[in-house]
Design a protein around this motif. Structure first.
Motif, PDB file in Angstrom:
ATOM      1  N   PHE A 259      12.735  14.103  60.944  1.00  0.00           N
ATOM      2  CA  PHE A 259      13.928  13.581  60.770  1.00  0.00           C
ATOM      3  C   PHE A 259      14.178  12.633  59.438  1.00  0.00           C
ATOM      4  N   ALA A 260      13.169  12.623  58.598  1.00  0.00           N
ATOM      5  CA  ALA A 260      13.095  11.839  57.470  1.00  0.00           C
ATOM      6  C   ALA A 260      13.431  10.490  57.652  1.00  0.00           C
ATOM      7  N   ILE A 261      12.785   9.919  58.500  1.00  0.00           N
ATOM      8  CA  ILE A 261      12.787   8.291  58.658  1.00  0.00           C
ATOM      9  C   ILE A 261      11.705   7.772  58.340  1.00  0.00           C
ATOM     10  N   PRO A 262      11.919   6.871  57.197  1.00  0.00           N
ATOM     11  CA  PRO A 262      10.428   5.999  56.772  1.00  0.00           C
ATOM     12  C   PRO A 262      10.039   5.159  57.803  1.00  0.00           C
ATOM     13  N   GLN A 263       8.745   5.031  57.710  1.00  0.00           N
ATOM     14  CA  GLN A 263       8.045   4.049  58.752  1.00  0.00           C
ATOM     15  C   GLN A 263       6.963   3.304  57.920  1.00  0.00           C
ATOM     16  N   ILE A 264       7.066   2.016  58.216  1.00  0.00           N
ATOM     17  CA  ILE A 264       6.143   1.020  57.645  1.00  0.00           C
ATOM     18  C   ILE A 264       5.317   0.387  58.911  1.00  0.00           C
ATOM     19  N   SER A 265       3.997   0.678  58.789  1.00  0.00           N
ATOM     20  CA  SER A 265       3.313  -0.198  59.996  1.00  0.00           C
ATOM     21  C   SER A 265       2.791  -1.415  59.389  1.00  0.00           C
TER      22      SER A 265
END
Length: 876
Positions: free
Chosen positions: A154-160
């Motif tokens: 769903f093209a949602i950026p993620q930053i861990s």
């Protein structure tokens, strides 16, 4: 199946009870960020969540809310835009986290509500679903991997802020994933550099089963293989659910390769603690040298009550700093001012060991009631969790990306413009990858093309001895390369010397490595023996024939060259005999010259006697040439005189015995004397014999000119320290015998004539003395041959053969001198009355007398052999 539920219209509010609803925190804002935190631990079988996690859960989650507060109050960052959040609990379980994270993608799923009508026939008013533009999290790599697979759809950026698994660097599979912590591949590289800096080349690895442990060890193994010079002795995996005795078995396996003292450990805190316990139980305290990943870091919990086992452990931790602003924020949180955190009450009970009164819930009589007046850090222990800095940096990274995107798309307009409603996830990702700002600790925050943060690590060592403050001490840093302060390191018992963790120790000087097949760090050391030297690390080679290895066998050195010295015992005896012989010969010659005209001298054949004495003198003289230092001149004289002295002597004696034999043989047939018995004829015959020897020597000179050579084969024993080159003339054993062979022929021929002339009376010339001389000489030379050739394998062959040859020649010359001339000299000197002229007899009278004498001798001999025994028979 979960996506199918979403397509069917699953929402958090559709559950039948509160237990089926996602536990989440909702913070209103213009733009909503998602948050994933392990607020609770993994629950037992059948239960998704367990106990609350104060540090890794509450601290990190509060850090996100703190960062949102800071950003929303910052007039320069996203002005007139408020960031909101939807924060979920992953319960430290990847499958549960996936279920929770589906909340983030609901708004992106198109639902067909065209057939839905209210009771009055009007279309329903459906509230617009909450849209999450980006997600902060998750913590565990396994959770991040699970969630990332959904968010990318769903093209949602993620930053861990904590996931470090190397596989998340795969930009093809996890293209929307970024992280503000460096991946384990950087950590593995740092650990490889640490191991190599300590001089280790043989280590074991321990990994907790799961993505973090296994991928970390895989990265370490891969990097070490590419770097070379580092081998893995054992690679052991710790099961998720270890059975009783599992850790004892692990320790036993590690001890199978006890030389690999270094143990690289990518494991969770519980597994680390149980490994240390098993090592202590096995009485191996101080044996293993642990190098721990960031899961160990600088934590005290894994080593509690096991400090002696952990002493010397080197651990690694992403460079971080304690954020003072967060400490001030968190320690002022209370039940009254932190109602937005739905799990704060649970944290409060756990932190202060008290029980809150809740409607419908009976209190635990074993715990005191909470008053609400408790304060964090004052009434409970508090230390900021290590990843707080990274949580804040992750939130700020998302905010900076949104800020840059807003500046480019909204062109200075206030609030969220139409171009950012909704936010395009793929475009936001490009802005995330482009950010570069100073984070909460003052270090730069940026991402590479794979979404990874740069590797910055602090390196710790747990030190116990010789320190006023036992604990973790910073001993170095790693930022793309290692900076290790070796002088700050300290090992078991306070030792400053780095212990060994090697498969094989370096070979001694002069030893080559014979590698163990399949293990490039293991080898056996083999000495380059004999005359070999160490060509390179793995090969020995033979020294050139004229050289021998150095004592350490790292090269070759010239072999010492020796010769027979005058002071050697092998030379003293021959020289003594030669000197005595020369003196004796000189005395005889002087006597003969002095009494040249006396009857004895004349009767002995003056001319041949002088020739024979010259030969004897040369035989003694050759001793000095054989012992003298070889040179071209000396070698030439050796060839010339070695056989010449004997040739002269035996030619003269052969001529004498031949003359005697011919005279008496001729007398048996005729009274006419035989030819060539005059002194002149005798000299001519003798010189003809001698000329044959000289001719052979000069031909030898022409074919092979005399020269010296160094024989390196004769003295080449197994121990090269005793190897010597022998300076000698170019005369082999065979050429030496060949030089003497003509003289031997003369000697044998002379002996034959001596035997034939044995019947000549003693009063007639020198036949019998010559005979005895030749018999003795033959015995001497028969003894010479086995001695000379029997010592060919001796280490002192040259000395023995030279001594044997010279002594044999001196003895043969002494026999000739003693048998033939010493009696004459004795008579001349001590009995001059016998040295008078006898009555001259004619040749006929001499022959008749000799014949009668011979007949009488034979008759006497016959009687002695039995003829007297038969005469009594004839008288009867």
């Amino acid at each position: 199946m979960l996506l199918l539920q979403l397509m069917m219209g699953f929402t958090p509010e559709t559950g039948a009870s509160s237990e089926t609803q996602p536990h989440s925190i909702k913070i209103e804002g213009d733009i909503t960020l998602g948050g994933l935190f392990p607020v609770h631990s993994r629950g037992p079988a059948g239960v998704p969540c367990g106990e609350i996690k104060k540090e890794k859960g509450i601290h990190r989650m509060e850090a996100m809310m703190y960062a949102l507060d800071q950003i929303n109050s910052d007039p320069d960052l996203l002005p007139n835009i408020t960031l909101g959040a939807r924060i979920l609990d992953t319960c430290s379980r990847d499958t549960y986290a996936l279920e929770q994270s589906l909340t983030f993608v609901q708004a992106l799923i198109q639902k067909d509500n065209s057939d839905v009508r209210c009771s009055n026939g009007e279309p329903p008013i459906i509230p617009k679903p909450e849209r999450v533009v980006g997600v902060i999290g998750a913590s565990a790599s396994s959770v991040s991997i699970m969630v990332a697979n959904v968010l990318r759809l769903f093209a949602i950026p993620q930053i861990s802020y904590a996931s470090t698994a190397p596989e998340l660097s795969d930009n093809n599979r996890y293209d929307f994933f970024s992280r503000v912590v460096p991946p384990d591949s950087f950590q593995a590289q740092a650990m490889v550099d640490i191991v190599k800096a300590m001089g280790w080349n043989y280590v074991s690895t321990l990994a907790s089963e799961g993505n973090y442990g296994e991928s970390g060890v895989d990265a370490f193994v891969q990097i070490s293989r590419e770097a070379g010079g580092l081998c893995i002795a054992q690679s052991i995996k710790i099961p998720r659910e270890p059975r009783p005795g599992e850790f004892e078995k692990i320790i036993k396996r590690l001890m199978e390769t006890s030389n690999a003292r270094g143990v690289i450990i990518f494991a969770n805190e519980d597994d680390i603690k149980r490994v240390l316990e098993a090592a202590k139980k096995a009485n191996l305290t101080g044996h293993f040298l642990f190098v721990g990943s960031d899961s160990w870091g600088a934590k005290n919990s894994p080593i509690l009550n096991l400090e002696d086992v952990a002493e010397g452990a080197v651990t690694i931790l992403p460079k971080r700093a304690s954020i003072d602003g967060f400490d001030q924020y968190f320690t002022t949180r209370s039940l009254e001012n932190n109602r937005r955190n739905i799990w704060f009450a649970e944290f409060w009970e756990d932190d202060f060991k008290c029980k809150l009164t809740r409607p419908g819930i009976r209190g635990n009589s074993g715990l005191r009631k909470c008053t609400g007046e408790e304060r964090i850090s004052r009434d409970s222990a508090y230390e900021q969790e290590g990843k707080v800095q990274f949580v804040i940096d992750a939130v700020y990274a998302m905010a900076h990306a949104l800020h840059s995107m807003h500046n480019d798309l909204c062109l200075g307009s206030m609030g969220v413009c139409d171009k950012m409603d909704p936010v395009d996830g793929r475009m936001l990702l490009s802005y995330i990858r482009a950010i570069n700002f100073n984070g909460s600790a003052g270090t730069g925050v940026m991402f590479n093309e794979n979404g990874d943060a740069p590797g910055r690590y602090d390196i710790f060592q747990y030190q116990l001895s010789n320190t006023t403050n036992p604990g973790y001490k910073v001993i170095g840093q790693w930022t793309n390369h290692l900076r290790l302060n070796a002088e700050d390191m300290q090992w078991s018992g306070g030792d400053k010397l780095v212990p060994d963790s090697v498969c094989s120790f370096p070979c001694e000087s002069g030893e080559r490595k014979r590698m163990v097949k399949g293990v490039p760090c293991c080898w056996h050391c083999e000495l380059c023996d004999g005359y070999q030297y160490l060509l390179d690390e793995f090969n020995c080679d033979m020294c050139p024939f004229d050289m021998r290895p150095t004592p350490n066998r790292t090269g070759c050195r010239p072999t010492p060259i020796i010769k027979l010295e005058w002071s050697s015992p092998w030379a003293i005896i021959p020289v003594f005999l030669a000197v005595m012989g020369i003196l004796a010969t000189s005395g005889v010659i002087i006597t003969f010259i002095r009494f040249n005209d006396t009857p004895i001298v004349r009767a002995s054949g003056r001319e041949l006697s002088y020739v024979l004495l010259t030969g004897i003198f040369l035989i003694y003289l050759i001793t000095f040439l054989m012992i003298a230092e070889p040179s071209t001149v000396v070698c030439a004289f050796r060839r010339l005189f070695l056989g010449l002295g004997m040739c002269i002597s035996y030619s003269a004696m052969l001529t004498k015995t031949n003359r005697i034999y011919r005279i008496f043989e001729q007398g048996k047939k005729s009274v006419t004397p035989p030819k060539f018995i005059s002194p002149t004829s005798q000299l001519i015959i003798t010189f003809i014999f001698i000329s044959v020897q000289l001719l052979g020597v000069f031909i030898w000179f022409g074919v092979i000119p005399p020269h010296t050579t160094v024989d390196f084969d004769e003295l080449r024993p197994p121990n090269p320290e005793y190897a010597r080159g022998i300076l000698k003339c170019d005369m082999s054993d065979l050429s030496l015998i060949g030089c003497l062979s003509y003289s031997m022929v003369l000697m044998v021929t002379c002996t034959v004539y001596a035997i034939k002339s044995r019947g000549v009376p003693e009063t007639f010339n020198e036949a019998k003395p010559i005979g005895f001389t030749m018999y003795t000489t033959c015995i001497i030379w028969l003894a010479f041959v086995p001695i000379f050739f029997g010592t060919s394998q001796s280490t002192e062959k040259m000395f023995i053969q030279t001594t044997t040859l010279t002594v044999s020649m001196s003895l043969s010359a002494t026999v000739s001198l003693g048998m033939l001339y010493i009696p004459k000299v004795y008579v001349i000197i001590f009995h001059p009355e016998q040295n008078v002229q006898k009555r001259k007899r004619s040749f006929k009278a001499v022959v008749q007398a000799a014949t009668v004498s011979t007949h009488l001798s034979q008759k006497s001999s016959d009687k002695q052999n039995g003829e007297t025994k038969v005469e009594p028979d004839r008288s009867q």
